[in-house]
Design a protein around this motif. Structure first.
Motif, PDB file in Angstrom:
ATOM      1  N   ALA A   1       0.834  -1.203   0.000  1.00 22.03           N
ATOM      2  CA  ALA A   1       0.000   0.000   0.000  1.00 22.03           C
ATOM      3  C   ALA A   1       0.866   1.249   0.000  1.00 22.03           C
ATOM      4  O   ALA A   1       0.609   2.209  -0.730  1.00 22.03           O
ATOM      5  N   MET A   2       1.946   1.198   0.804  1.00 22.50           N
ATOM      6  CA  MET A   2       2.837   2.362   0.853  1.00 22.50           C
ATOM      7  C   MET A   2       3.453   2.607  -0.517  1.00 22.50           C
ATOM      8  O   MET A   2       3.523   3.743  -0.986  1.00 22.50           O
TER       9      MET A   2
ATOM     10  N   VAL B   1       0.936   4.104  -2.923  1.00 18.33           N
ATOM     11  CA  VAL B   1       0.701   5.538  -2.705  1.00 18.33           C
ATOM     12  C   VAL B   1       1.894   6.359  -3.185  1.00 18.33           C
ATOM     13  O   VAL B   1       1.739   7.398  -3.837  1.00 18.33           O
TER      14      VAL B   1
ATOM     15  N   MET C   1      -8.153   6.562   1.548  1.00 16.17           N
ATOM     16  CA  MET C   1      -6.911   6.057   2.143  1.00 16.17           C
ATOM     17  C   MET C   1      -7.068   5.918   3.648  1.00 16.17           C
ATOM     18  O   MET C   1      -6.587   4.944   4.241  1.00 16.17           O
TER      19      MET C   1
ATOM     20  N   THR D   1      -8.680   2.613   4.685  1.00 15.86           N
ATOM     21  CA  THR D   1      -8.017   1.324   4.494  1.00 15.86           C
ATOM     22  C   THR D   1      -7.416   0.843   5.808  1.00 15.86           C
ATOM     23  O   THR D   1      -7.317   1.582   6.785  1.00 15.86           O
TER      24      THR D   1
ATOM     25  N   THR E   1      -4.371   0.015   6.262  1.00 12.27           N
ATOM     26  CA  THR E   1      -3.002   0.478   6.459  1.00 12.27           C
ATOM     27  C   THR E   1      -3.000   1.687   7.395  1.00 12.27           C
ATOM     28  O   THR E   1      -3.792   2.600   7.195  1.00 12.27           O
TER      29      THR E   1
ATOM     30  N   LEU F   1       1.036   5.695   5.350  1.00 14.11           N
ATOM     31  CA  LEU F   1       0.673   6.339   4.082  1.00 14.11           C
ATOM     32  C   LEU F   1       1.216   7.764   4.038  1.00 14.11           C
ATOM     33  O   LEU F   1       1.677   8.232   2.990  1.00 14.11           O
TER      34      LEU F   1
ATOM     35  N   LYS G   1       3.622   9.398   1.302  1.00 13.76           N
ATOM     36  CA  LYS G   1       3.314  10.643   0.587  1.00 13.76           C
ATOM     37  C   LYS G   1       4.425  11.670   0.800  1.00 13.76           C
ATOM     38  O   LYS G   1       4.812  12.375  -0.136  1.00 13.76           O
TER      39      LYS G   1
END
Lengths: 222, 254
Positions: free
Chosen positions: A4-5, A8, A84, A87, A89, A94, A98
């Motif tokens: 997921a990281m 993103v 986001m 989710t 995560t 995240l 970012k």
């Protein structure tokens, strides 16, 4: 979570590179604002050499700050950020992804452009390495600390002006040690300690800033 | 802990504390001014300007302590959602800002005759200036949202982030050897100030603390009243002037 990281991170990079203008804007601001200084303080090489380190550092600070609204604001406006936040995560991870993407598209290009501008401003050559290394170590902290400010103002009135008010005081330590390093290098003094402090600030920001910024992002959706 | 959130109990306790704080403020200020201006000696080097210390040092102590109060309250906003914590933090911020300004202004007035300059960019002065900016940022963020209650978490997070500045203020004089003198009051081997000067200093610190408690209590009560008025207005019970709109429910004892 790692996936997921990475998703993103890559998404933010793609967004910036496909639009292009965002990336160019921060650099153009850096260049234009720097070219105002010789006109403002006078073009004499001695004066410029004295102020060069400070000007380059302050302008990179401001360029990073001006690009902070891209970090969360557009995702907040179109709802992507809310998805986001829903989710599994953790938001802190995240935010870290970012902020890393923000650093790659802001801090890194600024670091590469800085020596050119420093030479235009007649910074003595002894200081160039300290300037570039200092920016390389200091800009990650700027992106991470800036993420806190950008997350706090989500949904606020006059958000971008407020970001400046919140973030600039927190940038002061980075600025102090960054400029001190360049000045020490120009004066022929050891500048390694300043590099270590800048690295320490960035290292401390990596776990702490996403944590605070993540909490701030979550608080925007309640 | 949540028992103090009961409005009746809060008002009863604050009714008991406020007169004590007011009396303490009055007595300590008179005593502190007497000892500070009349009964204490002038400094052998600085002469009478040393008396600025009796305002400057307590103001600096208040500036830092009030920020710690705000940070503590903010932590309990985030951890326990304590209803009074946000009111405490919001009510304390302008007082802290005022004391920070007082500290910077008196320091500047003291710096001119002693150091020959109104301002130097020394570590202590710069870190207190950052504290001043943090107060402004906190107050602006706490009022930057249209939705009532929406600001409480962001403001609390900002207050906690700013805590990193407090140890920097405290230790700035030890880490960087610059113009501002090192710690003289809180140190392991005891204060390095003459006892005659310590008396007015502690009296003024007590007086400022009482003043803070007094103003904090009054501001919390008015914030509380304002929140109740907002609630009543949003339910359409009263007009903005607090005039009841037709039949009203029983007013809780306040």
């Amino acid at each position: 979570m790692i996936r997921a990281m990475r998703a993103v991170f890559m998404r933010d990079l793609r967004l910036v590179f496909r639009q292009g203008a965002d990336l160019a804007l921060a650099l153009a601001f850096f260049l234009i604002a720097a070219s105002l200084f010789p006109l403002g303080v006078g073009p004499s090489p001695e004066t410029l050499a004295i102020v060069a380190s400070g000007v380059v550092w302050v302008l990179s600070l401001l360029s990073v700050m001006l690009s902070l609204d891209r970090l969360f604001q557009s995702d907040y406006d179109d709802g992507a950020l809310e998805l986001m936040a829903m989710t599994a995560t953790p938001m802190a991870l995240l935010v870290l992804a970012k902020a890393s993407a923000h650093w790659v598209t802001t801090g890194l290009p600024l670091t590469l452009l800085a020596p050119v501008i420093a030479m235009m401003l007649n910074l003595p050559a002894d200081g160039l390495l300290a300037l570039v290394l200092g920016l390389l170590l200091g800009t990650p902290a700027m992106s991470l600390i800036g993420a806190i400010g950008a997350a706090l103002v989500l949904g606020a009135r006059r958000a971008s002006l407020l970001t400046a008010l919140l973030v600039l005081p927190l940038y002061i330590p980075v600025l102090i040690f960054g400029v001190s390093a360049v000045d020490a290098a120009v004066a022929g003094l050891p500048w390694r300690p300043y590099m270590l402090i800048l690295a320490a600030i960035s290292m401390a920001s990596i776990p702490l800033a996403p944590w605070a910024a993540g909490a701030a992002v979550r608080s925007a959706f309640q | 802990m949540h028992r103090f959130a009961n409005p009746t109990r809060f008002f009863r306790i604050s009714n008991a504390i406020l007169p004590v704080a007011a009396a303490g403020f009055a007595v300590l200020t008179v005593l502190g001014l007497y000892y500070g201006l009349i009964a204490s000696p002038a400094d052998y080097q600085q002469g009478d300007t040393v008396r600025i210390m009796y305002i400057h040092v307590p103001a600096a102590y208040m500036a830092v302590m009030i920020y710690a109060v705000i940070a503590g309250a903010s932590a309990s906003v985030l951890i326990w959602k304590h209803p009074l914590a946000e009111i405490t933090a919001r009510a304390a911020a302008p007082v802290g800002l005022a004391f920070t300004f007082l500290c910077l202004a008196t320091g500047s007035l003291w710096g001119k005759p002693m150091w020959g300059t109104w301002w130097v960019w020394d570590a202590r002065l710069t870190s207190v200036l950052i504290l001043f900016f943090l107060y402004i940022g906190y107050m602006t963020l706490a009022n930057a949202f249209d939705e009532p209650g929406r600001a409480s978490k962001p403001a609390a997070i900002l207050a906690l982030v700013g805590v990193v500045n407090l140890p920097i203020i405290k230790f700035s004089v030890d880490w960087w050897n610059t113009l501002h003198q090192p710690a003289a009051l809180i140190r392991l081997d005891g204060p390095t100030i003459a006892p005659e000067m310590l008396t007015p200093l502690f009296l003024m610190m007590g007086s400022f603390t009482c003043f803070f408690i007094l103003v904090l209590g009054l501001r919390m009560r008015s914030e509380y009243a304002a929140a109740r008025l907002r609630n009543a207005m949003s339910r359409g019970v009263t007009t903005p002037d607090g005039v009841p709109n037709g039949p009203v429910g029983r007013e809780p004892a306040a």
